[in-house]
Design a protein around this motif. Sequence first.
Motif, PDB file in Angstrom:
ATOM      1  N   UNK A   1      82.404  70.301  59.711  1.00 32.69           N
ATOM      2  CA  UNK A   1      82.643  70.250  61.150  1.00 32.69           C
ATOM      3  C   UNK A   1      82.462  71.622  61.796  1.00 32.69           C
ATOM      4  N   UNK A   2      82.403  72.677  60.971  1.00 35.93           N
ATOM      5  CA  UNK A   2      82.109  73.995  61.530  1.00 35.93           C
ATOM      6  C   UNK A   2      83.304  74.883  61.785  1.00 35.93           C
TER       7      UNK A   2
ATOM      8  N   UNK B   1      80.360  74.103  66.286  1.00 39.61           N
ATOM      9  CA  UNK B   1      81.089  72.845  66.102  1.00 39.61           C
ATOM     10  C   UNK B   1      80.756  71.791  67.159  1.00 39.61           C
ATOM     11  N   UNK B   2      80.735  72.198  68.446  1.00 35.46           N
ATOM     12  CA  UNK B   2      80.510  71.188  69.491  1.00 35.46           C
ATOM     13  C   UNK B   2      79.072  70.669  69.452  1.00 35.46           C
TER      14      UNK B   2
ATOM     15  N   UNK C   1      78.784  67.844  67.000  1.00 37.67           N
ATOM     16  CA  UNK C   1      79.252  66.572  67.564  1.00 37.67           C
ATOM     17  C   UNK C   1      78.136  65.963  68.415  1.00 37.67           C
TER      18      UNK C   1
ATOM     19  N   UNK D   1      85.307  65.014  76.441  1.00 30.63           N
ATOM     20  CA  UNK D   1      84.573  65.028  75.174  1.00 30.63           C
ATOM     21  C   UNK D   1      83.314  64.176  75.284  1.00 30.63           C
TER      22      UNK D   1
ATOM     23  N   UNK E   1      80.789  65.743  77.522  1.00 23.76           N
ATOM     24  CA  UNK E   1      80.203  66.936  76.905  1.00 23.76           C
ATOM     25  C   UNK E   1      79.102  66.537  75.929  1.00 23.76           C
ATOM     26  N   UNK E   2      79.399  65.515  75.133  1.00 25.64           N
ATOM     27  CA  UNK E   2      78.412  65.034  74.164  1.00 25.64           C
ATOM     28  C   UNK E   2      77.187  64.471  74.889  1.00 25.64           C
TER      29      UNK E   2
END
Lengths: 245, 434
Positions: free
Chosen positions: A48-49, A72-73, A76, A102, A105-106
Amino acid sequence: MLQIDNLHADIDGKDILKGLSLKIGAGEVHAIMGPNGAGKSTLAATLAGRDTYTVSKGSVTFQGKDLLELEPHERVGEGLFLGFQYPVEIPGVSNLNFMRTALNSVRAYRGEEPVSAGDFLKAIRAIAAELKMDPEMLKRYVNVGFSGGEKKRNEMVQMRILDPKLAILDETDSGLDIDALRIVADGINAQRRADTGILLITHYQRLLDYVKPDFVHVMVAGRIVKSGGPELAHALEQSGYADVA
Amino acid sequence: MPTLPETETMTALTDITAVREDSRTLADQMPELGDHRSEAATRFEALGLPTRKNEAWRYTNLRPLKTEPAKDSAQDPGLPVELVPGSIRLVFVDGHYAEDRSRIGTLPDGVRISRLGNYLAANPARARDLFMGDDGVALLNSALLRDGAVISVANNTSLARPVEIVHVTTSARRTGCHLRHRIELGERAEATVIERWVGTPSAWANTVTEARVPEAATLTHLRIAGDGAAGTITSAARVSVGAEATYRATSFMIGGTSVRIDSLVNVLGEGGEAHVDGLSLAGDGQTHDAVTVVRHQVPEARSEQVYRAVGDGRAVTSFQGKVIVDKDAQKIEADQSFKAIILDRKATANAKPELEILADDVVCSHGATIGELDANALFYLTSRGISPEDARAILIEAFAGAVLTRIENDDVREQAAAAISTWMSGHVDGASHA
């Protein structure tokens, strides 16, 4: 989908992952089992970083991209999801806002339009109902005052709304009573599709009665020492890890 | 409004000759204050401005007032957008009441708003009630106060429109503007007073606000040094809270080079409540200082203090909070919570909570924490696809939310939230994160 080759990772100079290799294809459910201290959670966090772990050697390719190069983001955004063993409480941030931020953002990472508040509410309520979560909990602060089972269920709600390509679930079954375990398992099974992969990290065989894995791996001392089908999990349940290691 | 001579507007802040001369010049304006001024000037002469050796002022940086030359050019910053539409507005520019910028409108029966000068002319005896001061800053205010607002609300009267007092400084020079406000509520009266500051970097705005909140009255008091504020701002509130009365205060320190907000609250009646909250968002080079003293003199009363501070760059943000419970003040509930987050390891946060409890049957708590943004929470947010910048902003917003959620007025709360967002957009990039 995911290919890990000879992965080495350490925390403050202490080697935890010592040459781990694993391949997960689309449509597959893998389970990694192993004793405490084997490095299972380190593997999840590294994928996941989490920056507390340093990768010293090896490679991880996810959907053709070098996963270790991504923040990390961004991971995702590429379709990775980590279900936490200990979901974090965030006072002052509502669950709804958190999940909508979230999701958007994705979507922004993928160049997609944000979801409207109305559409989001509809979607999240349906998922909450599917996971038998009280919709009031969506309005509460993220994980604050949630029981262990509620936190894990909340992880599942997040997984379902983000709809990842690969879900890595770190001890998602720990601390659940039998009813909660069934609900969480239903959530995982709903995420199981021909185009998704799932990596279950678990200590016990119990979850695997509800989510049947295609592959079971035994992890000891930072490496996968044995791989097989679901029967391996049963064998472990009978004889423990000692025989394998 | 007579034009004041040059020496007065240029008050050399520590030069006692100038202080004396200025206080004499001002004597014509509010003759009722004659003795008050001269005594304050004499006492100031003995004390001077507080330094960091003075415990209550150890975190406040007044040195630039004395040593650093002014360096900005004169400008009129204009007025900030009113916090609550339709508010009553009292504007003081460089210490002078600016009628053309103010707006009072029709006041309900029982409400009177006047300038301090007019109020004292009508009630000369009241000059004796004015607080003289126990430190150099308050004494200077007494010696040199130029004007102020007096807000009176009669018994059983509710003033629905908030009163905004806006302090504007326009001078490029090291000027001091000393104002004195009085808020006098009757029993069961209600009012909201919002003090705000905008201005130039060289000026010093020094206000003392005295408020009386008697039986069953409610005063909401906001003090805001927003992003239009600059220079040095010192604001001291002295408040008495009667039986079943409520004092609800929130201070915001966002702008300003050196801002200090003092609150001295005396709870004098049973069932009295004091909520004294504050938020500091301090950027590089800014000093924010919140000092509170809440004193419980009678039993069966309650106080809460919630302060949050965020420091970036070389900011210094401090909280000194004292709760005093007198010997006979049993059954008191007093809570105090201060939390600071530093976004940059060059930033400083100071916390000095103090409890002085002489009664034995009380419930008092205090907590003070200083830290960085929670790394676990940051990772959790980014592991859901949220960018590190957004994740930091979300966490700071949530942190500040502990103060915001306690604000009852929706307009005020929304504008405060907007101000926080604006501030964060300049401070969450993590570039200076060491």
